[in-house]
Design a protein around this motif. Structure first.
Motif, PDB file in Angstrom:
ATOM      1  N   GLN A 420      14.838 -41.239  37.326  1.00 20.68           N
ATOM      2  CA  GLN A 420      13.954 -42.377  37.567  1.00 20.68           C
ATOM      3  C   GLN A 420      14.701 -43.663  37.926  1.00 20.68           C
ATOM      4  O   GLN A 420      14.074 -44.680  38.187  1.00 20.68           O
ATOM      5  CB  GLN A 420      13.092 -42.635  36.330  1.00 20.68           C
ATOM      6  CG  GLN A 420      12.206 -41.469  35.944  1.00 20.68           C
ATOM      7  CD  GLN A 420      11.302 -41.804  34.766  1.00 20.68           C
ATOM      8  OE1 GLN A 420      10.562 -42.790  34.791  1.00 20.68           O
ATOM      9  NE2 GLN A 420      11.355 -40.987  33.730  1.00 20.68           N
ATOM     10  N   ALA A 421      16.031 -43.607  37.924  1.00 20.25           N
ATOM     11  CA  ALA A 421      16.864 -44.778  38.239  1.00 20.25           C
ATOM     12  C   ALA A 421      16.551 -45.961  37.331  1.00 20.25           C
ATOM     13  O   ALA A 421      16.437 -47.108  37.779  1.00 20.25           O
ATOM     14  CB  ALA A 421      16.716 -45.170  39.703  1.00 20.25           C
ATOM     15  N   LYS A 422      16.409 -45.687  36.038  1.00 17.50           N
ATOM     16  CA  LYS A 422      16.146 -46.761  35.085  1.00 17.50           C
ATOM     17  C   LYS A 422      16.402 -46.241  33.672  1.00 17.50           C
ATOM     18  O   LYS A 422      16.690 -45.048  33.475  1.00 17.50           O
ATOM     19  CB  LYS A 422      14.694 -47.232  35.196  1.00 17.50           C
ATOM     20  CG  LYS A 422      13.671 -46.179  34.808  1.00 17.50           C
ATOM     21  CD  LYS A 422      12.244 -46.739  34.925  1.00 17.50           C
ATOM     22  CE  LYS A 422      11.213 -45.728  34.449  1.00 17.50           C
ATOM     23  NZ  LYS A 422       9.828 -46.266  34.552  1.00 17.50           N
ATOM     24  N   VAL A 423      16.317 -47.126  32.695  1.00 11.89           N
ATOM     25  CA  VAL A 423      16.363 -46.683  31.306  1.00 11.89           C
ATOM     26  C   VAL A 423      14.932 -46.415  30.856  1.00 11.89           C
ATOM     27  O   VAL A 423      13.996 -47.075  31.308  1.00 11.89           O
ATOM     28  CB  VAL A 423      17.014 -47.740  30.384  1.00 11.89           C
ATOM     29  CG1 VAL A 423      18.475 -47.931  30.746  1.00 11.89           C
ATOM     30  CG2 VAL A 423      16.264 -49.070  30.435  1.00 11.89           C
ATOM     31  N   ILE A 424      14.787 -45.442  29.996  1.00 10.58           N
ATOM     32  CA  ILE A 424      13.477 -45.160  29.422  1.00 10.58           C
ATOM     33  C   ILE A 424      13.603 -45.266  27.905  1.00 10.58           C
ATOM     34  O   ILE A 424      14.670 -45.004  27.345  1.00 10.58           O
ATOM     35  CB  ILE A 424      12.947 -43.772  29.843  1.00 10.58           C
ATOM     36  CG1 ILE A 424      13.942 -42.664  29.514  1.00 10.58           C
ATOM     37  CG2 ILE A 424      12.638 -43.750  31.330  1.00 10.58           C
ATOM     38  CD1 ILE A 424      13.468 -41.272  29.902  1.00 10.58           C
ATOM     39  N   PRO A 425      12.559 -45.681  27.226  1.00 13.49           N
ATOM     40  CA  PRO A 425      12.668 -45.883  25.776  1.00 13.49           C
ATOM     41  C   PRO A 425      12.821 -44.557  25.028  1.00 13.49           C
ATOM     42  O   PRO A 425      12.248 -43.547  25.406  1.00 13.49           O
ATOM     43  CB  PRO A 425      11.351 -46.578  25.412  1.00 13.49           C
ATOM     44  CG  PRO A 425      10.419 -46.249  26.525  1.00 13.49           C
ATOM     45  CD  PRO A 425      11.252 -46.079  27.752  1.00 13.49           C
ATOM     46  N   LYS A 426      13.599 -44.606  23.968  1.00 14.33           N
ATOM     47  CA  LYS A 426      13.737 -43.439  23.103  1.00 14.33           C
ATOM     48  C   LYS A 426      12.420 -43.167  22.388  1.00 14.33           C
ATOM     49  O   LYS A 426      11.700 -44.092  22.016  1.00 14.33           O
ATOM     50  CB  LYS A 426      14.831 -43.661  22.058  1.00 14.33           C
ATOM     51  CG  LYS A 426      16.239 -43.481  22.563  1.00 14.33           C
ATOM     52  CD  LYS A 426      17.233 -43.533  21.400  1.00 14.33           C
ATOM     53  CE  LYS A 426      18.655 -43.284  21.853  1.00 14.33           C
ATOM     54  NZ  LYS A 426      19.607 -43.263  20.732  1.00 14.33           N
ATOM     55  N   THR A 427      12.143 -41.891  22.218  1.00 18.16           N
ATOM     56  CA  THR A 427      10.967 -41.478  21.441  1.00 18.16           C
ATOM     57  C   THR A 427      11.447 -40.716  20.214  1.00 18.16           C
ATOM     58  O   THR A 427      12.648 -40.597  19.972  1.00 18.16           O
ATOM     59  CB  THR A 427      10.046 -40.585  22.285  1.00 18.16           C
ATOM     60  OG1 THR A 427      10.745 -39.373  22.610  1.00 18.16           O
ATOM     61  CG2 THR A 427       9.631 -41.293  23.575  1.00 18.16           C
TER      62      THR A 427
END
Length: 490
Positions: A420-427
């Motif tokens: 996604q070319a970004k950071v995603i939040p940890k779940t």
């Protein structure tokens, strides 16, 4: 795991496991294999002791090179053309690997000394395998193997461009290290020769199998000292650990009958592998079973490697840096080389002016996770180079990479996603409870799960911070990575 297609016809008697399919290691003659491949029906009328899905024919291409001299005594020397479908046991087909877009090597290139045949190499080294001796009249490979190269002309122009842009000392040092250590065409060709020979031999065990070269040897980020990763594909989808161990144990026993294979050793890890050495080239190989995602990500990374000329030098120096500080070894609880590459790509994607695009967003049809595996190498071929507005030098990008992971990236909150070319939040997902989270671009698992000890995680973080502080003051690669020692290790 992957959708079914005409390439993998379903059999009613086929189950999800492999143990029932492979009760023993049957050996077939070449004529029997040809007969089975030509006449095999859905009813399995030949009475084989196991039922294998057919792996569709792989699309192989050869490089445009001058035809080699015809050996005396061969069918061509007697004026007869060899048919392309004669299934000769000496006919080796080569894995197609060409850089995307303009990086495909042109027909006319600068001449270079021909690579010795496996026979000539064995003679020179004093290791003359018996099975090679029996094929002396028909060599395993031509004096100049028809293996697609990495695009010598384009690489030369890239180096000229990088040299002209490397005005600062740090960038010059990075480029010097890259030129000294990058994998050469000859290194890749030696690995390909062993892969092709091993595929033909293993098809005596598993007639419809294919062996793919994968990992750093093929993704564009390998060095001269890189081992070679091989993937044995014998059925659609994934294989559980127990079945993979069973298949590899059969292959290990079979390897003892192959005189060019040395020291086959079965490693019963989470992803089991068979380690061995090719006696002729001296290359160390790791063979896995049905690690399909490894083939997919090899060609994704290969496209990133060739889409922008700064990517390969930056990745190589960062891998050397991490190896020097012993934070580049997943077996010891630190970062794998694959994870490091994803971390570099993520950084280059997320700059205010990106150095590289997000390929899976921009070209989803080329990197479809359900695509038949035999199509994976050819799909990214026509992706054009990325014209980046970012004019940062190699030195600035290396320093920025260290700063990003030392001061900007939030290890406790974010997952790195190249997809996604970004950071995603940890779940709260199990995979994202680890200290470092890097998303695998195709199956969504955490490639950094090996970092499960707090002290190892703290050591990795502190090394990013320490190297960034030193390098921003001195702007000299030797201050964080001894150049001469790194070149010697290659």
């Amino acid at each position: 795991m992957f959708s079914r297609s005409p390439g993998f016809p379903h059999k009613q008697r086929q189950n999800n496991g492999l143990l029932n399919q492979f009760p023993g290691p049957p050996i077939f003659s070449q004529q029997q294999l040809v007969e089975v491949q030509r006449n095999r029906t859905n009813s399995n009328s030949h009475g084989l002791p196991f039922c294998l899905p057919v792996i569709p024919p792989y699309q192989w291409n050869s490089a445009h090179r001058t035809p080699p001299p015809v050996p005396q005594g061969s069918p061509l020397a007697k004026g007869r053309k060899r048919r392309g479908d004669d299934h000769s046991q000496y006919e080796l087909k080569r894995q197609c690997y060409s850089p995307p877009g303009p990086y495909i090597r042109p027909a006319a290139t600068a001449s270079r000394s021909p690579l010795p045949t496996r026979l000539e190499t064995a003679r020179a080294a004093g290791t003359f395998p018996s099975d090679v001796r029996s094929r002396a009249s028909t060599p395993l490979s031509s004096p100049t193997p028809a293996v697609p190269s990495l695009g010598e002309a384009s690489q030369d122009s890239d180096l000229i461009s990088l040299r002209s842009a490397a005005k600062d000392k740090l960038s010059q040092q990075i480029l010097e290290l890259y030129v000294s250590c990058e994998q050469q065409d000859d290194d890749l060709e030696r690995k390909e020769l062993c892969r092709a020979q091993l595929q033909r031999d293993i098809q005596r065990l598993f007639p419809y199998s294919r062996i793919y070269l994968a990992g750093s040897s093929l993704n564009g980020f390998g060095s001269r000292s890189s081992d070679a990763d091989l993937c044995l594909v014998i059925q659609e989808g994934s294989v559980n650990q127990k079945d993979a161990v069973h298949v590899l144990s059969l292959v290990q026993k079979f390897c003892y009958t192959l005189s060019y294979i040395d020291r086959p050793q079965l490693i019963r890890a989470k992803v089991p592998i068979l380690k061995f050495r090719d006696k002729v080239s001296g290359v160390e190989f790791d063979l896995n079973v049905n690690n399909i995602v490894g083939i997919r990500n090899t060609f994704l990374l290969r496209t990133y490697a060739y889409i922008e000329k700064r990517v390969r030098p930056i990745v190589l120096v960062i891998k050397k840096w991490a190896s020097y500080y012993r934070i580049n070894d997943a077996s010891r609880g630190t970062l794998s080389s694959y994870t490091l590459v994803l971390m570099v790509l993520h950084y280059l994607q997320t700059l205010p002016e990106p150095v590289i695009p997000c390929l899976q967003k921009d070209y989803p049809e080329c990197f479809d996770p359900s695509m038949d595996i035999h199509l994976v190498p050819s799909e990214p071929r026509n992706i054009p180079p990325f014209i980046s507005k970012n004019q940062s030098t190699l030195g600035e990008l290396f320093l920025g990479f260290l700063k990003y992971y030392a001061t900007v990236f939030k290890w406790d909150k974010h997952v790195i996603s190249v997809r996604q070319a970004k950071v995603i939040p940890k779940t709260n997902c199990t995979d994202w409870r680890k200290f470092i989270c890097v998303e695998e671009p195709f199956n969504g698992t955490n490639t950094a799960r090996a970092v499960h000890q707090k002290d190892k995680f703290e050591a990795i973080k502190s090394q990013f911070h320490a190297s960034w502080q030193v390098l921003q003051l001195r702007k000299d690669l030797n201050s964080v990575l001894p150049l001469q020692r790194s070149k010697q290790k290659r």
